[in-house]
Design a protein around this motif. Structure first.
Motif, PDB file in Angstrom:
ATOM      1  N   GLU A 233      55.356  40.869  41.114  1.00 44.05           N
ATOM      2  CA  GLU A 233      54.520  39.406  41.619  1.00 44.05           C
ATOM      3  C   GLU A 233      56.472  39.116  42.725  1.00 44.05           C
ATOM      4  OE1 GLU A 233      52.155  37.397  42.424  1.00 44.05           O
ATOM      5  OE2 GLU A 233      51.035  39.430  41.752  1.00 44.05           O
TER       6      GLU A 233
ATOM      7  N   ARG B 213      51.568  34.787  40.138  1.00 42.27           N
ATOM      8  CA  ARG B 213      50.360  35.160  39.614  1.00 42.27           C
ATOM      9  C   ARG B 213      50.545  35.260  38.344  1.00 42.27           C
ATOM     10  NH1 ARG B 213      46.234  39.332  41.426  1.00 42.27           N
ATOM     11  NH2 ARG B 213      44.005  38.743  40.986  1.00 42.27           N
TER      12      ARG B 213
ATOM     13  N   GLY C  25      39.625  33.060  35.711  1.00 42.14           N
ATOM     14  CA  GLY C  25      40.156  31.512  36.575  1.00 42.14           C
ATOM     15  C   GLY C  25      40.048  30.768  36.061  1.00 42.14           C
TER      16      GLY C  25
ATOM     17  N   VAL D 106      42.833  29.509  40.872  1.00 42.95           N
ATOM     18  CA  VAL D 106      43.582  30.753  40.232  1.00 42.95           C
ATOM     19  C   VAL D 106      43.578  31.325  39.329  1.00 42.95           C
ATOM     20  CG1 VAL D 106      46.208  30.475  38.712  1.00 42.95           C
ATOM     21  CG2 VAL D 106      45.466  28.125  40.793  1.00 42.95           C
ATOM     22  N   THR D 107      42.669  32.664  39.791  1.00 40.88           N
ATOM     23  CA  THR D 107      42.781  34.017  39.210  1.00 40.88           C
ATOM     24  C   THR D 107      44.128  34.544  38.553  1.00 40.88           C
ATOM     25  OG1 THR D 107      43.061  35.393  40.620  1.00 40.88           O
ATOM     26  CG2 THR D 107      40.607  34.424  40.521  1.00 40.88           C
ATOM     27  N   ALA D 108      44.001  35.507  36.991  1.00 35.11           N
ATOM     28  CA  ALA D 108      44.370  35.982  36.396  1.00 35.11           C
ATOM     29  C   ALA D 108      43.934  37.232  35.999  1.00 35.11           C
ATOM     30  CB  ALA D 108      45.063  35.114  35.511  1.00 35.11           C
TER      31      ALA D 108
END
Length: 491
Positions: free
Chosen positions: A258, A185, A221, A225-227
């Motif tokens: 992660e 991530r 995101g 895909v989120t950050a």
């Protein structure tokens, strides 16, 4: 304003039981500057501001301009707000590795317009700026297509494939699977001056230490895909170095979390080395122990807030409750390593220690070695005892020190057996190594019986004993076994 996008990677090849073909160079975490390079990525450089204690590998990076390429007209990649337009420019592309499992790619952006502090972005304007950085199109070398195009935030998978090829010997067989080097991530860190932002987007304000410093956290995101995004205001920093430390700690903690999470999952699925795999198994155990301790402790190198750790997701590394279940399973797996080391005889004979005429007699069995009636003159028994089966280690004094401590009974038992096992090891060592082993053992006993034993110190001293034991073959196996058992009790 400064925007840093980080793409972390888990490189689990050191923990495989089979040959992975991973290249030995660069020699992370301390490679040779300008002489070493990552193939198809870039040359090794030294960070001008230096590394950051205690993180390994922060002082050096590979220039990643060959791995991540921007459009020819990237200098005109626009971001405009109201009357005051500005252009974001790329200021660095860097690949980092700790030489073990944690790797990451960092891409930094800053406004080309020197007067960007006059922008006065509102909440939506700041989000638009962040989006413009994470969605910029990039090109990554790809074996099949030549190059592959992707938005930056989504480029992790193709970058992982490229890094796997770039860091593996040509023609290596068998080829490792893609999960061995996996993208994880992303995270975005934004450092801004208060004059640049008129309003912060809806976010969580999180204190990071007792001095009242704080940061904001939210999510961004692209295409599912989120950050995590961290907003750090400049005005609270006492100096530039303090601000840099906050940014690097956040980035590294995220990467460590992660990678640890993915390693746990792969270990629980049986994908990684087992007790029969020797060095790979040892490396896996050392990594799990060290990283679990780092992420579980109450303070992380100046970032003291439990709230921050919760926001980072350090309290439950997988799903709620799953972390502890996995750790229990892994501790059970570590127990198997004892059975792979030669066991003591089924019936152990307790050491008999007798004082006769200012001499000490020891009759004990250690592994396959039987020590019988070993005597050494010790002078006045009421004074100090300077020898027992040797001149440096005092079994009786060690036992008294162990028995007089508040250590748990299982720790005391292992320590006593370790003292005896080291005595069986010493005659096989050279004189210099004997002195080193004695110091390591004394330090290990002292640390293990302290009120608050330090795990790192125990590991360092224990590793010294294990390395010495491995040099003498089977005679050293009991020492290896007992040190391993002891460290597990402090896991």
């Amino acid at each position: 304003m400064f925007v840093n996008v980080q793409l972390p990677f888990a490189d689990l090849r050191p923990f495989l039981g089979t040959a992975s073909g991973r290249l030995a160079l660069p020699g992370w975490p301390s490679p040779q500057v300008d002489a070493e390079f990552v193939r198809a990525v870039g040359a090794v450089r030294q960070r001008r501001a230096g590394g950051l204690a205690p993180w390994m590998g922060e002082g050096y990076f590979a220039d990643a301009t060959r791995a991540v390429r921007f459009p020819p007209r990237f200098a005109r990649w626009p971001y405009a707000h109201g009357y005051n337009g500005t252009t974001m420019q790329n200021v660095f592309r860097r690949f980092f590795s700790d030489g073990r499992a944690v790797a990451r790619l960092e891409i930094g952006f800053a406004p080309r317009n020197r007067y960007s502090q006059l922008m006065q972005l509102d909440a939506s304007g700041l989000l638009a700026l962040i989006t413009s950085c994470i969605s910029v199109p990039v090109r990554v070398p790809a074996a099949e297509e030549g190059t592959a195009s992707s938005e930056l935030l989504l480029a992790g998978r193709v970058l992982a494939r490229h890094l796997l090829r770039a860091t593996t010997k040509n023609g290596s067989q068998p080829q490792v699977e893609s999960w061995c080097l996996r993208s994880l991530r992303p995270i975005v860190v934004v450092i801004y001056h208060p004059d640049e932002i008129s309003a912060v987007p809806h976010s969580k304000k999180t204190p990071i230490n007792a001095d009242g410093n704080y940061i904001y956290s939210l999510l961004a995101g692209r295409q599912g895909v989120t950050a995590p995004v961290w907003l750090i205001p400049v005005d609270q920093a006492g100096d530039v170095d303090h601000l840099r430390r906050i940014r690097l700690h956040l980035s590294r903690l995220h990467a460590e979390r992660e990678v640890f999470k993915w390693t746990l999952s792969c270990a629980a699925q049986g994908r990684l080395a087992g007790p029969e795999d020797g060095d790979a198994w040892d490396r896996l155990q050392a990594y799990l122990n060290e990283t679990d301790r780092l992420l579980s402790q109450g303070s992380v190198y100046g970032i003291d807030s439990a709230e921050l750790k919760t926001t980072l997701g350090l309290s439950d590394l997988v799903n709620p409750g799953e972390r502890q279940a996995l750790l229990v399973q892994l501790r059970g797996m570590r127990g198997n390593v004892y059975r792979k080391v030669e066991e003591f005889p089924a019936e152990k004979v307790a050491p008999q220690i007798t004082f006769v005429d200012k001499q000490i007699s020891v009759n004990s069995q250690i592994g396959e070695m039987h020590m019988e009636d070993k005597r050494v003159s010790i002078g006045d028994v009421s004074g100090g005892i300077y020898g027992a089966v040797g001149n440096d280690i005092n079994i009786e004094n060690s036992f008294q020190r162990i028995d007089g401590s508040e250590a748990p009974d299982d720790v005391k038992t292992i320590l006593k057996e370790l003292v005896q096992a080291v005595e069986g090891l010493k005659p096989k060592l050279e004189a210099d190594n004997q002195e080193t082993v004695v110091r390591d053992l004394e330090g290990l006993v002292g640390e293990a019986t302290a009120l608050k034993p330090r795990r790192g110190t125990l590991e360092t001293l224990g590793d010294g004993l294990v390395q010495a034991a491995k040099t003498v073959g089977e005679v050293g196996l009991p020492v290896v076994k007992l040190v391993t058992q002891l460290l597990v009790l402090f896991a």
